[in-house]
Design a protein around this motif. Structure first.
Motif, PDB file in Angstrom:
ATOM      1  N   UNK A   1       0.853  -1.195   0.000  1.00  0.00           N
ATOM      2  CA  UNK A   1       0.000   0.000   0.000  1.00  0.00           C
ATOM      3  C   UNK A   1       0.881   1.236   0.000  1.00  0.00           C
ATOM      4  N   UNK A   2       0.505   2.193  -0.816  1.00  0.00           N
ATOM      5  CA  UNK A   2       1.285   3.412  -0.967  1.00  0.00           C
ATOM      6  C   UNK A   2       0.423   4.591  -0.527  1.00  0.00           C
ATOM      7  N   UNK A   3       0.901   5.332   0.491  1.00  0.00           N
ATOM      8  CA  UNK A   3       0.130   6.454   1.024  1.00  0.00           C
ATOM      9  C   UNK A   3       0.870   7.751   0.692  1.00  0.00           C
ATOM     10  N   UNK A   4       0.235   8.601  -0.123  1.00  0.00           N
ATOM     11  CA  UNK A   4       0.906   9.791  -0.627  1.00  0.00           C
ATOM     12  C   UNK A   4       0.150  11.045  -0.208  1.00  0.00           C
ATOM     13  N   UNK A   5       0.891  12.025   0.333  1.00  0.00           N
ATOM     14  CA  UNK A   5       0.269  13.285   0.754  1.00  0.00           C
ATOM     15  C   UNK A   5       0.602  14.371  -0.264  1.00  0.00           C
ATOM     16  N   UNK A   6      -0.367  14.730  -1.073  1.00  0.00           N
ATOM     17  CA  UNK A   6      -0.202  15.750  -2.108  1.00  0.00           C
ATOM     18  C   UNK A   6       1.085  15.553  -2.913  1.00  0.00           C
ATOM     19  N   UNK A   7       1.199  14.442  -3.598  1.00  0.00           N
ATOM     20  CA  UNK A   7       2.437  14.145  -4.324  1.00  0.00           C
ATOM     21  C   UNK A   7       2.610  15.002  -5.573  1.00  0.00           C
ATOM     22  N   UNK A   8       1.592  15.742  -5.974  1.00  0.00           N
ATOM     23  CA  UNK A   8       1.660  16.461  -7.248  1.00  0.00           C
ATOM     24  C   UNK A   8       2.033  17.922  -7.084  1.00  0.00           C
ATOM     25  N   UNK A   9       2.322  18.327  -5.839  1.00  0.00           N
ATOM     26  CA  UNK A   9       2.487  19.747  -5.545  1.00  0.00           C
ATOM     27  C   UNK A   9       3.492  20.460  -6.451  1.00  0.00           C
ATOM     28  N   UNK A  10       4.656  19.856  -6.633  1.00  0.00           N
ATOM     29  CA  UNK A  10       5.713  20.580  -7.323  1.00  0.00           C
ATOM     30  C   UNK A  10       5.820  20.236  -8.810  1.00  0.00           C
ATOM     31  N   UNK A  11       4.887  19.458  -9.309  1.00  0.00           N
ATOM     32  CA  UNK A  11       5.077  18.910 -10.646  1.00  0.00           C
ATOM     33  C   UNK A  11       4.525  19.819 -11.742  1.00  0.00           C
ATOM     34  N   UNK A  12       5.282  19.949 -12.829  1.00  0.00           N
ATOM     35  CA  UNK A  12       4.712  20.621 -13.992  1.00  0.00           C
ATOM     36  C   UNK A  12       3.915  19.591 -14.790  1.00  0.00           C
ATOM     37  N   UNK A  13       3.293  20.057 -15.863  1.00  0.00           N
ATOM     38  CA  UNK A  13       2.294  19.234 -16.545  1.00  0.00           C
ATOM     39  C   UNK A  13       2.849  17.906 -17.075  1.00  0.00           C
TER      40      UNK A  13
ATOM     41  N   UNK B   1      -2.180  -1.046  -3.654  1.00  0.00           N
ATOM     42  CA  UNK B   1      -3.245  -0.164  -3.210  1.00  0.00           C
ATOM     43  C   UNK B   1      -2.666   1.227  -3.028  1.00  0.00           C
ATOM     44  N   UNK B   2      -3.250   2.223  -3.705  1.00  0.00           N
ATOM     45  CA  UNK B   2      -2.709   3.576  -3.644  1.00  0.00           C
ATOM     46  C   UNK B   2      -3.740   4.511  -3.035  1.00  0.00           C
ATOM     47  N   UNK B   3      -3.324   5.245  -2.001  1.00  0.00           N
ATOM     48  CA  UNK B   3      -4.184   6.265  -1.418  1.00  0.00           C
ATOM     49  C   UNK B   3      -3.431   7.587  -1.484  1.00  0.00           C
ATOM     50  N   UNK B   4      -4.003   8.542  -2.259  1.00  0.00           N
ATOM     51  CA  UNK B   4      -3.295   9.800  -2.450  1.00  0.00           C
ATOM     52  C   UNK B   4      -4.178  10.974  -2.050  1.00  0.00           C
ATOM     53  N   UNK B   5      -3.645  11.798  -1.146  1.00  0.00           N
ATOM     54  CA  UNK B   5      -4.326  13.057  -0.828  1.00  0.00           C
ATOM     55  C   UNK B   5      -4.043  14.009  -1.980  1.00  0.00           C
ATOM     56  N   UNK B   6      -5.108  14.572  -2.559  1.00  0.00           N
ATOM     57  CA  UNK B   6      -4.938  15.485  -3.687  1.00  0.00           C
ATOM     58  C   UNK B   6      -5.720  16.751  -3.409  1.00  0.00           C
ATOM     59  N   UNK B   7      -5.299  17.838  -4.038  1.00  0.00           N
ATOM     60  CA  UNK B   7      -6.073  19.063  -3.849  1.00  0.00           C
ATOM     61  C   UNK B   7      -6.791  19.469  -5.132  1.00  0.00           C
ATOM     62  N   UNK B   8      -6.452  18.800  -6.246  1.00  0.00           N
ATOM     63  CA  UNK B   8      -7.058  19.163  -7.524  1.00  0.00           C
ATOM     64  C   UNK B   8      -8.103  18.121  -7.915  1.00  0.00           C
ATOM     65  N   UNK B   9      -9.383  18.482  -7.992  1.00  0.00           N
ATOM     66  CA  UNK B   9     -10.443  17.511  -8.320  1.00  0.00           C
ATOM     67  C   UNK B   9     -10.220  16.861  -9.684  1.00  0.00           C
ATOM     68  N   UNK B  10      -9.572  17.581 -10.609  1.00  0.00           N
ATOM     69  CA  UNK B  10      -9.337  16.992 -11.920  1.00  0.00           C
ATOM     70  C   UNK B  10      -8.329  15.853 -11.870  1.00  0.00           C
ATOM     71  N   UNK B  11      -7.380  15.948 -10.927  1.00  0.00           N
ATOM     72  CA  UNK B  11      -6.456  14.820 -10.747  1.00  0.00           C
ATOM     73  C   UNK B  11      -7.205  13.670 -10.080  1.00  0.00           C
ATOM     74  N   UNK B  12      -8.042  14.025  -9.109  1.00  0.00           N
ATOM     75  CA  UNK B  12      -8.810  12.998  -8.408  1.00  0.00           C
ATOM     76  C   UNK B  12      -9.724  12.260  -9.365  1.00  0.00           C
TER      77      UNK B  12
END
Lengths: 250, 284, 342
Positions: free
Chosen positions: A156-168, A187-198
């Motif tokens: 299981x992989x738990x990620x907290x906002x892993x996309x913060x610093x990434x460009x497109x 199993x991947x659980x990722x906290x995201x702030x962008x609904x489009x990524x979600x």
């Protein structure tokens, strides 16, 4: 019972009774406004914080019942932000991910080397494996830290906002990687702030005020009324290729 | 009749001597209106000199370390160079405070309106200079001249005793086990010379150098003098010192418990300190 | 230029340099001193062909002991810096050195009434083993007090603050104890500036013993210190028993600090500068940084002591003055460069 399950989590901090599970082979996005308790829930499920009441089950056994190394072999956690060991080489950072398998005194074997190579490869970090972490861009660094988490080959992989610093470009790569990892049974659980990524996840859970507001397939959860309740009246949802697409009507 | 005349002369002399203006050892100009009657001394050597001038009963307080003569032990103690107690001093309303030229105590006391005179007592010559200065300050000039003569006579006696010795032993003098020692131009260095000892420390190193232990071993002193408790065991236990002649022959003189004060205070008892050294270097 | 070389080669080069410096410090340290000895005579003494206690009883143990003290401070400094992820951390930060100094002084002053000889010996000639253990208890108690005040080792900011407070209070108490015997002001001062003057074979033996106890765990925990650089949450998520490991690191570093303080007084900057400088050359991999700090600290202190005993010979400078004069400006330079980069 397979999966990582949080049941009736109350406290610490904002959580007011949350149930959430992630199954092997499934990518779950955890969405919610600031202060809703997303990161706290992630830490509770990683075994880093203990709830006031409720329990976390890993493969049907309470998380507390696992030894710390066994837990580390099954669950990998990637926090949001630092500290970043600038003076460590990329490869050294990734190899630290093998610690749950090595313990304090263990020597690295062939299996460890292979796992590190694999993690460097899938994250695209092998190109800068010989550089110091401090010399990388934010996006490159994020991939190294993800490689560190993957090096344990966790279930299981738990990620907290892993996309913060990434460009497109990197963002696309990362989201495809998460999809691929899930397809291979992680199993991947990722906290995201962008609904489009979600929206790209298998399942979306929305947290608000310490409670689970909605949970289900992206197209079922990411509806205009729900998102307007979260982010304000200006939010619109369009459907492109069967997937919800969120934008602001300015 | 002659006595009365003499008394009148003294009184007249005093009357003309005061108010008296002198320059102290900080270069300050200090005016004393009348012979001081309430004195605070903040230096042990100065306490000893004032008492040796016969003015011990004018002292109302001393520093913590003044312990001679016996009677000053009972006086109020006003601290030391690093921790003076100006409040106590002011409360005693002295008409003269004698302080060390080191430290800033004089500023505080001056602001409180006291007459403060700074004294340096470091070298052998300082003994006599300070004695005469204090004699003027206290209106005891004749006594001061007598005291100077007496000290010089006592010192001469010891010097002549030392002069009878056939040899000048090589001497290493240790004031603390860091090890700090004394140069030939320091007060103790002069006493070593007067006692007919040959200080192993070269002049260039200054008054109180921190010396390299291997240098001492190489110079191989015949006599070691130390002025701190436990020196004997300490010195014997040092790496490489067992082959030093003084250690092998046991000629290590340790002066503590008041004897060290005779050697470290340039004051009226200097001849007693000198006697210790002569005895140590040449036997009784 | 050196940046262009392959990394592994560069790192080997750093270690070769450190070994060279160490060898240089050893050779010069034994060859030079307040007394001029011809090289042939020094060599004969070392080979046991001709007796010369200045070489075999004084210079050699002093150089080797100085190296051990420097190595102890270097390793302890690197450990503290890694443990608290704070490049300014050093053995003095945790109140550890102050604790050792206080314990040693307390012992000396308690026994001073009974045995002044022991007290003198304790402070100025290196402590016997039993008293070094007492110093260790002091270092450890101070460290634990710091931990209690900080509410655990997890909170780095509070920890540093508590360490500074504990250190200052203990240093004040030490000074007070020493000033009880005011005739010793000069000696007290000397002690706070460090003194290797009478480090002999017994002191070297005590240092070696403490090294054998404390160095292996520290060197083996390099990977753990690396993991700590990712933050405590990640280290914990990797399964590391963090609280126990931190305690172990503190214990081992305290042993080294106590041994160093007990044998040589308080010597500043070695524990701070050594790891800091080596981090620039080797990066932050503690598996390299810890052994390199041992070598570097050893070479640095031995060379500083060489300067201390030859610059004004046959007089000596306090070795702590030399390390501070060398270390202070160098540190300012590092900080200035850092600012320039940021």
């Amino acid at each position: 019972m397979e999966g990582l399950e949080a049941k009736g989590i109350v406290g610490p901090y904002a959580l007011l009774g949350v149930d959430l599970a992630v199954r092997p082979g499934e990518w779950v996005a955890l969405l919610g406004p600031n202060g809703s308790g997303k990161s706290t829930l992630l830490r509770v499920m990683a075994g880093l914080l203990w709830p006031r009441s409720g329990k976390v089950l890993l493969e049907g056994r309470p998380l507390r019942a696992y030894g710390s190394y066994a837990r580390g072999q099954l669950l990998a956690y990637l926090p949001q932000g630092g500290p970043y060991p600038e003076g460590l080489l990329v490869e050294e950072v990734v190899r630290l991910g093998r610690l749950p398998h090595l313990g304090l005194w263990g020597q690295e074997g062939r299996e460890d080397g292979e796992a590190v190579e694999w993690a460097l490869e899938v994250t695209g970090a092998s190109r800068f494996r010989g550089r110091y972490l401090g010399s990388l861009s934010g996006g490159e660094r994020q991939r190294v830290l993800l490689a560190r988490a993957l090096a344990a080959r966790p279930r299981y992989l738990l990620l907290d906002e892993p996309t913060t610093f990434l460009d497109l470009e990197y963002l696309g790569g990362l989201l495809a990687l998460l999809r691929g990892l899930a397809a291979k049974g992680m199993g991947v659980l990722a906290v995201l702030h962008d609904p489009n990524q979600a929206a790209l996840a298998d399942r979306v859970a929305v947290l608000k005020g310490g409670r689970l507001l909605a949970e289900g397939r992206p197209e079922a959860v990411l509806t205009e009324p729900l998102l307007q309740g979260l982010y304000g009246q200006g939010v619109r949802v369009a459907h492109l290729g069967g997937r919800p697409h969120v934008y602001l009507d300015a | 009749m002659r006595r009365v005349f003499a008394a009148i002369t003294v009184l007249l002399a005093l009357a003309f001597a005061f108010p008296l203006t002198l320059t102290d050892d900080l270069g300050r100009t200090v005016t004393v209106k009348a012979p001081p009657k309430r004195i605070v001394t903040m230096l042990p050597s100065v306490t000893e000199t004032v008492c040796a001038l016969g003015a011990c009963d004018r002292i109302v307080a001393t520093d913590d370390y003044s312990d001679w003569p016996e009677r000053v032990k009972a006086l109020p103690k006003a601290g030391g160079l690093y921790n003076p107690n100006p409040e106590l001093i002011v409360s005693l309303r002295p008409d003269l405070v004698l302080v060390s030229k080191y430290g800033r105590l004089y500023e505080t006391l001056e602001r409180a309106g006291l007459v403060v005179f700074a004294v340096r007592t470091e070298t052998y010559e300082d003994i006599f200079r300070t004695t005469r200065t204090l004699g003027k300050l206290l209106g005891l000039e004749a006594q001061a001249e007598r005291l100077v003569a007496q000290i010089q006579r006592e010192v001469y006696q010891e010097e002549s005793r030392a002069a009878k010795a056939k040899t000048r032993p090589r001497v290493y003098y240790e004031i603390d086990p860091t090890p700090y020692t004394v140069g030939p131009e320091s007060f103790i260095g002069v006493l070593i010379q007067k006692a007919r000892g040959a200080n192993i420390i070269p002049r260039e190193l200054g008054l109180f150098p921190k010396i390299a232990p291997e240098f001492v071993v190489e110079r191989n002193p015949e006599v070691i003098v130390a002025t701190y408790p436990g020196a004997l065991e300490t010195i014997r236990a040092r790496p490489g010192w067992s082959r030093v002649q003084a250690v092998q022959t046991g000629r290590i003189c340790v002066f503590t418990g008041g004897q060290d004060n005779l050697l470290s205070r340039p004051g009226p008892r200097v001849a007693q300190g000198l006697r210790l050294l002569v005895d140590c270097f040449h036997g009784r | 230029m050196i940046q262009a070389l392959p990394l592994a080669f560069r790192r080997s080069l750093v270690f070769l340099w450190l070994l060279f410096l160490l060898l240089l410090a050893l050779v010069l340290g034994v060859a030079l001193g307040a007394v001029n000895l011809p090289p042939g005579e020094v060599l004969q003494a070392l080979l046991g062909l001709k007796e010369n206690p200045i070489v075999t009883e004084m210079r050699l143990p002093r150089v080797l002991g100085g190296m051990l003290v420097g190595a102890a401070l270097g390793v302890a400094g690197a450990s503290f810096q890694g443990l608290f992820r704070n490049p300014l951390a050093d053995p003095y930060l945790m109140g550890s050195a102050a604790g050792a100094a206080f314990a040693v002084t307390l012992l000396a002053s308690l026994l001073g009434g009974l045995s002044p000889a022991f007290a003198q010996h304790a402070i100025f000639q290196g402590l016997p083993l039993s008293a070094t253990l007492f110093g260790f208890l002091g270092a450890l108690s101070a460290t634990l007090l710091t931990l209690v005040l900080a509410g655990g080792a997890a909170r780095t900011g509070e920890l540093v603050l508590a360490g500074v407070v504990v250190g200052s209070v203990l240093t004040g108490a030490t000074t007070y104890l020493m000033l009880q015997d005011a005739d010793r002001v000069r000696a007290v001062f000397a002690y706070t500036l460090g003194n290797l003057a009478f480090l002999g074979w017994p002191g070297v033996r005590v240092l070696v013993l403490f090294f054998l106890l404390a160095l292996p765990p520290l060197l083996l925990l390099g990977r753990v210190l690396n993991a700590l650089q990712l933050g405590e949450e990640v280290a914990k998520s990797l399964g590391l028993p963090l609280e126990g490991l931190k305690l172990l690191l503190l214990l081992a570093a305290s042993l080294l600090v106590a041994a160093a303080v007990a044998q040589a007084g308080i010597i500043g900057f070695v524990g701070l500068i050594t790891p800091h400088l080596l981090r620039r050359l080797l990066g932050e991999d503690y598996r390299l940084l810890l052994p390199a700090s041992a070598l570097g600290g050893a070479a640095l202190l031995a060379l500083a002591d060489l300067l201390a005993r030859t610059l004004t010979r046959p007089a000596e400078l306090p070795v702590g003055v030399v390390t501070t004069l060398l270390g202070g400006p160098f540190f300012l330079y590092l900080m200035w460069r850092r600012r320039g980069r940021a």
